[in-house]
Design a protein around this motif. Sequence first.
Motif, PDB file in Angstrom:
ATOM      1  N   LEU A   1       0.841  -1.185   0.000  1.00 21.65           N
ATOM      2  CA  LEU A   1       0.000   0.000   0.000  1.00 21.65           C
ATOM      3  C   LEU A   1       0.885   1.247   0.000  1.00 21.65           C
ATOM      4  CD1 LEU A   1      -2.695  -0.976   2.670  1.00 21.65           C
ATOM      5  CD2 LEU A   1      -2.630  -1.507   0.228  1.00 21.65           C
ATOM      6  N   SER A   2       0.413   2.265  -0.695  1.00 24.89           N
ATOM      7  CA  SER A   2       1.091   3.553  -0.724  1.00 24.89           C
ATOM      8  C   SER A   2       0.113   4.642  -0.324  1.00 24.89           C
ATOM      9  CB  SER A   2       1.634   3.851  -2.118  1.00 24.89           C
ATOM     10  OG  SER A   2       2.559   2.886  -2.535  1.00 24.89           O
TER      11      SER A   2
ATOM     12  N   TYR B   1       5.312   1.307  15.820  1.00 26.13           N
ATOM     13  CA  TYR B   1       4.347   0.423  16.471  1.00 26.13           C
ATOM     14  C   TYR B   1       3.783  -0.545  15.442  1.00 26.13           C
ATOM     15  CZ  TYR B   1      -0.232  -1.114  18.095  1.00 26.13           C
ATOM     16  OH  TYR B   1      -1.321  -1.875  18.417  1.00 26.13           O
ATOM     17  N   TYR B   2       3.705  -1.802  15.830  1.00 24.36           N
ATOM     18  CA  TYR B   2       3.002  -2.803  15.030  1.00 24.36           C
ATOM     19  C   TYR B   2       1.989  -3.505  15.927  1.00 24.36           C
ATOM     20  CZ  TYR B   2       6.527  -2.510  11.318  1.00 24.36           C
ATOM     21  OH  TYR B   2       7.345  -2.071  10.295  1.00 24.36           O
TER      22      TYR B   2
ATOM     23  N   PHE C   1       4.057  -7.453   8.265  1.00 26.21           N
ATOM     24  CA  PHE C   1       3.883  -6.135   7.654  1.00 26.21           C
ATOM     25  C   PHE C   1       5.062  -5.235   8.031  1.00 26.21           C
ATOM     26  CE2 PHE C   1      -1.085  -6.015   7.512  1.00 26.21           C
ATOM     27  CZ  PHE C   1      -1.095  -7.241   6.884  1.00 26.21           C
ATOM     28  N   THR C   2       5.388  -4.316   7.116  1.00 26.77           N
ATOM     29  CA  THR C   2       6.439  -3.342   7.371  1.00 26.77           C
ATOM     30  C   THR C   2       5.973  -1.959   6.933  1.00 26.77           C
ATOM     31  OG1 THR C   2       8.148  -5.018   6.974  1.00 26.77           O
ATOM     32  CG2 THR C   2       8.838  -2.713   6.932  1.00 26.77           C
ATOM     33  N   ILE C   3       6.077  -1.019   7.847  1.00 24.89           N
ATOM     34  CA  ILE C   3       5.725   0.365   7.534  1.00 24.89           C
ATOM     35  C   ILE C   3       6.995   1.132   7.180  1.00 24.89           C
ATOM     36  CG2 ILE C   3       5.921   1.176   9.917  1.00 24.89           C
ATOM     37  CD1 ILE C   3       3.490   3.003   9.372  1.00 24.89           C
ATOM     38  N   SER C   4       6.866   2.075   6.275  1.00 23.81           N
ATOM     39  CA  SER C   4       7.998   2.931   5.942  1.00 23.81           C
ATOM     40  C   SER C   4       7.478   4.253   5.403  1.00 23.81           C
ATOM     41  CB  SER C   4       8.913   2.251   4.911  1.00 23.81           C
ATOM     42  OG  SER C   4       8.222   2.008   3.704  1.00 23.81           O
TER      43      SER C   4
ATOM     44  N   THR D   1       5.538  10.373   1.078  1.00 27.51           N
ATOM     45  CA  THR D   1       4.771   9.166   0.832  1.00 27.51           C
ATOM     46  C   THR D   1       5.064   8.126   1.908  1.00 27.51           C
ATOM     47  OG1 THR D   1       4.820   9.572  -1.552  1.00 27.51           O
ATOM     48  CG2 THR D   1       4.260   7.354  -0.853  1.00 27.51           C
ATOM     49  N   MET D   2       4.044   7.408   2.298  1.00 31.27           N
ATOM     50  CA  MET D   2       4.180   6.326   3.264  1.00 31.27           C
ATOM     51  C   MET D   2       3.762   5.019   2.621  1.00 31.27           C
ATOM     52  SD  MET D   2       0.964   7.592   5.576  1.00 31.27           S
ATOM     53  CE  MET D   2       0.717   6.165   6.611  1.00 31.27           C
ATOM     54  N   TYR D   3       4.282   3.928   3.156  1.00 29.45           N
ATOM     55  CA  TYR D   3       4.048   2.623   2.564  1.00 29.45           C
ATOM     56  C   TYR D   3       3.699   1.603   3.653  1.00 29.45           C
ATOM     57  CZ  TYR D   3       6.744   4.900  -1.127  1.00 29.45           C
ATOM     58  OH  TYR D   3       7.200   5.778  -2.073  1.00 29.45           O
TER      59      TYR D   3
END
Length: 125
Positions: free
Chosen positions: A20-21, A59-60, A68-71, A78-80
């Motif tokens: 996801l973006s 936080y996960y 899942f990995t957030i960045s 932009t976030m992913y």
Amino acid sequence: DVQLQASGGGLVQAGGSLRLSCAASGFTFDDRAIGWFRQAPGAVREAVSCIMSSDRKIYYADFVKGRFTISRDHAKNTMYLQMNNLKPEDTAVYYCAADRGQGYLVYQPHEYEYWGQGTLVTVSS
């Protein structure tokens, strides 16, 4: 105008992956914690993953740890959310959000000020 434009949802089989973006504009992206939330039919909105403005803390939710990995890309505002090993119970509308600029990591939906329109993720068994 503030905008958070989420994309990348779709239909995937269990065990598959999606990325996801969320493109942000209209506010100072670097000053806000950002997060991904999800809401399944009949359920409350819940935090999936959140990251501080400084990126120092993440936080996960327990149900996505290890999958899942957030960045975030500060240069692109932009976030992913990279989602691997998806399960049918991950099926939900996923929302990106930016907090109120508190300066510390928050993960309750009411702590977030700006919200994207949501993108549907459907995981088939």
